[in-house]
Design an enzyme around this catalytic site. Structure first.
Site, PDB file in Angstrom:
ATOM      1  CG  HIS A 506      -1.763   1.218   1.360  1.00 28.35           C
ATOM      2  ND1 HIS A 506      -3.103   1.255   1.006  1.00 28.35           N
ATOM      3  CD2 HIS A 506      -1.481   2.458   1.821  1.00 28.35           C
ATOM      4  CE1 HIS A 506      -3.594   2.463   1.241  1.00 28.35           C
ATOM      5  NE2 HIS A 506      -2.625   3.210   1.739  1.00 28.35           N
ATOM      6  CD  GLU A 507       1.598   3.846   3.616  1.00 28.77           C
ATOM      7  OE1 GLU A 507       1.942   4.888   3.001  1.00 28.77           O
ATOM      8  OE2 GLU A 507       0.517   3.749   4.224  1.00 28.77           O
ATOM      9  CG  HIS A 510       0.512   6.531  -0.773  1.00 24.54           C
ATOM     10  ND1 HIS A 510      -0.548   7.178  -1.372  1.00 24.54           N
ATOM     11  CD2 HIS A 510       0.018   5.967   0.370  1.00 24.54           C
ATOM     12  CE1 HIS A 510      -1.640   7.004  -0.637  1.00 24.54           C
ATOM     13  NE2 HIS A 510      -1.322   6.278   0.414  1.00 24.54           N
TER      14      HIS A 510
END
Length: 716
Positions: A506-507, A510
């Site tokens: 997920h990170e 980004h």
């Protein structure tokens, strides 16, 4: 309005052909604080590879001199732009504003990058001193009438300029940010707005400070080995290390940090201790002590309403959502209320299943909130023949990181090369160069994995420098991820739960958006997107982790090297919708609590306990589930910029689910789909309306049905 740090002082003064303004009190303050700047790294160009901040040379005493100098420089730059003698144009006004002073920008990026991961009393004191100064600077820019008149003239005559799409977008957002920043207010109301902003800034800092103190002060000390019954060996070992670090040699300590709390709630057979740590977590900021955040939250909600009213909006939520893809509170409540009934119904079914298991096992008690993780894991194991202890050996931190890199390379041809010789702010940090498919250098990726008391909780991405192109210079990004994983104990690696492994993907979602950014203006690149769209690329990235082709590449047993068995992969996929009633309900409850706080139509201070209880009662949340974030520790909305925006995760999920359909239909590594996604989502940042950019990628608007189906919340 976000501060737009302007062009370097010499350029701005030359552009204006004007004299420097009269020295202000802060100039004197800057001179007093700075004293000698010869050895302050911020006052010279970095001589480090790729322009990475020279962390080893930056001392805490360097920040205030640099901040005060940067603030005064920015004031001069603003003054210079307003005194340009020629008529306002896009170049001499909008671009001049966008060529923000690299000085204040580089100080802020470094300081605020480290306050989240390297906080201590001195750093917090600096933040407390400088925060109101930056808030005042922000207001000085937003409320500068001469500057606004120039921006307004360009905005009203934009048809005279030959502007690209990104330039039109920049002009529009700049003009609107002035209006939203109070440029049209009278002098008395402008002063009132300044006072509200300053107070909000101070309260937000205090909220975060209280929460960090609460989180770090709690410890559950265990001195009887029998009380560790049910816990995996690696969790017990980590608790022993924590105990030693906290002065409890020979014992075990558990904290409210998630890598400690969550495994205890999931595996501990001691129900009383599960209750202790659960309440320790959910009472943070709500205890009757000096760190109570309830009054702060109530005052912030009141001040935000007053600010919204002053600017002509019905509520703070209306003010915030004007710039979001959702547009209105009504649209947000419409989505949340559409998903809520199905999620709550599923959660009640899950609770009934757990109560049935309790009764069958002879438990003479009613399921409580601190029992949920424990019995959910038991049912998961019973129903799908799978538990976290079985999967963790295949998800070592190192292997999962390599799985992330493998996925990015398969999709876009990018590669990562680790460098041990580049500056880092903590020994835990790992640094990688990223190269594009043609071998050209793209940017720097840093990742900081392990929990420590100087870090705030959670996981996030940010940048020490964003990508942009101006003045003939192509500036490359320096992006970082921060997570909170348990440290390895002895020779064993850090083993991740399935959720922790998903968070790494997920990170990185980004981070890859920041790294692949391809724009001209710093305020538009990377993750410069509405809150309810910015989580979309990170959520999409999670999907690849559970694909057999990806798992086969990285999910290998840390001891034997055995690839995760296909049977176990099938179990993971089969259990994907398990416990989604709980996960969706606790999240939605927090989103609805956020919207309720910020849809208030009164400045009257609320009793936070009563207000929260009323919201929970009205939505019908069952006692066995608490909102993911309760008011006292809801840092997302009271200290993290997500006010009236926490709903954005599920709003972004709509785009995520629809995007994943495209990859599943065309192939999860389909080159054409990946390139369209890169061009219109990852590279484009905030250069256009997100909904328009999404249509360019997908050829259609997304619908909510794929999201509901994914979570197992459809009726069929």
């Amino acid at each position: 309005m976000k501060i737009r740090y302007l062009a370097p002082l010499a350029i701005a003064i030359a552009l204006a052909g004007c004299q420097q303004p009269t020295t202000t009190p802060d100039v004197v303050k800057a001179a007093q604080v700075a004293n000698n700047t010869a050895n302050n790294p911020f006052f010279s160009d970095y001589d480090t590879p790729y322009g990475i901040p020279p962390f080893d040379k930056i001392k805490k005493s360097h920040y205030l001199p640099a901040f005060y100098h940067g603030i005064e420089q920015n004031k001069l730059e603003i003054d210079a732009i307003t005194k340009v003698r020629s008529r306002p144009t896009f170049e001499n006004t909008i671009v001049a504003m966008e060529k923000s002073g690299d000085f204040l920008n580089k100080v802020s990026n470094t300081f605020y990058g480290l306050t989240g991961s390297m906080s201590d009393e001195e750093m917090r004191a600096i933040a407390k001193e400088i925060s109101p100064k930056l808030s005042a600077l922000n207001d000085d820019i937003a409320l500068n009438n001469a500057l606004f008149l120039r921006v307004k003239e360009v905005y009203e005559n934009q048809d005279k300029f030959d502007l690209r799409t990104d330039q039109k977008r920049l002009l529009e957002t700049t003009y609107k940010s002035f209006v939203r920043g109070g440029a049209n207010l009278n002098d008395a109301d402008k002063q009132k707005l300044r006072e509200l902003n300053e107070r909000l800034s101070k309260l937000s800092l205090k909220f975060a400070e209280n929460l960090l103190a609460e989180t770090n002060s709690f410890e559950m000390v265990i001195d009887n080995k029998a009380d560790l019954d049910g816990l995996p060996a690696d969790i017990i070992a980590a608790a022993a290390v924590t105990a030693t670090a906290r002065g409890h040699d020979g014992k075990w300590v558990f904290t409210t940090h998630r890598p400690s709390k969550n495994p205890f709630l999931t595996y501990s057979n001691n129900r009383k201790l599960r209750e202790t740590i659960y309440k320790g977590y959910t009472m943070r900021g709500n205890n009757d002590n000096a760190n109570n955040n309830q009054a702060i939250a109530s005052e912030m909600a009141s001040l935000r309403f007053q600010k919204a009213q002053l600017l002509g909006y019905k509520t703070h939520a209306h003010f915030v959502l004007e710039n979001a893809t959702a547009k209105t509170p009504e649209n947000v409540f419409g989505l949340l209320n559409k998903v809520w009934p199905a999620a709550l119904a599923r959660a009640k079914e899950e609770a009934a299943d757990m109560q049935k298991m309790i009764d069958q096992q002879g438990g003479d008690f009613k399921l409580a909130a601190w029992d949920w993780w424990y019995y959910a894991e038991k049912i998961r194991k019973q129903r799908f023949d799978i538990d976290e202890a079985e999967t963790k050996p295949y998800f070592s931190l190192e292997a999962t990181l390599q799985g992330v890199f493998f996925t990015a390379e398969k999709l876009w041809g990018v590669t990562f090369s680790e460098r041990d010789d580049l500056p880092k702010y903590h020994p835990d940090v790992r640094t990688f160069e990223m190269f594009d498919k043609d071998g050209s250098y793209v940017g720097i990726f840093m990742t900081d994995h392990y929990v420590r008391e100087s870090k705030r909780g959670g996981a996030w991405m940010s940048s020490f420098r964003k990508q942009y192109r101006m003045n003939g210079e192509d500036v490359t990004p320096i992006i970082y991820n921060v997570l909170n994983y348990p440290r390895p104990v002895g020779d064993a690696p850090t083993l991740l739960t399935f959720d922790q492994a998903s968070t790494l993907f997920h990170e990185f979602g980004h981070a890859i958006q920041g790294l692949l950014s391809n724009g001209y203006y710093r305020s538009q690149t990377g993750t410069a997107l509405p809150r309810d769209y910015v989580e979309y690329p990170s959520q999409v990235m999670e999907n690849w982790m559970t694909e057999p082709e990806v798992l086969a590449n990285f999910a290998k047993h840390y001891q034997t090297g055995e690839v995760i068995p296909q049977a176990l992969v099938e179990k993971i996929q089969a259990s994907g919708k398990f416990n989604q009633g709980f996960a969706t309900t606790e999240y939605l409850a927090a989103a609805l609590l956020d919207m309720s706080w910020h849809s208030l139509e009164t400045p009257e201070l609320q009793d936070a306990n009563q207000f929260e209880a009323k919201v929970i009662q009205e939505i019908g949340l069952i006692d066995e589930i608490a909102p993911r974030y309760k008011t006292g520790y809801y840092s997302h909305i009271f200290a993290g910029g997500y006010s009236a925006g926490y709903y954005g995760y599920i709003w972004s999920n709509i785009y995520d689910a629809d995007t994943w359909l495209a990859f599943k239909e065309n192939g999860i590594f389909d080159e054409k789909t990946a390139e369209l996604y890169r061009k219109h989502v990852l590279e484009s940042g905030g250069t256009d309306d997100p909904t328009i950019m999404y249509r360019r990628f997908r050829g259609q608007d997304p619908s909510v049905e794929p999201l509901l189906e994914r979570r197992g919340l459809t009726t069929n």
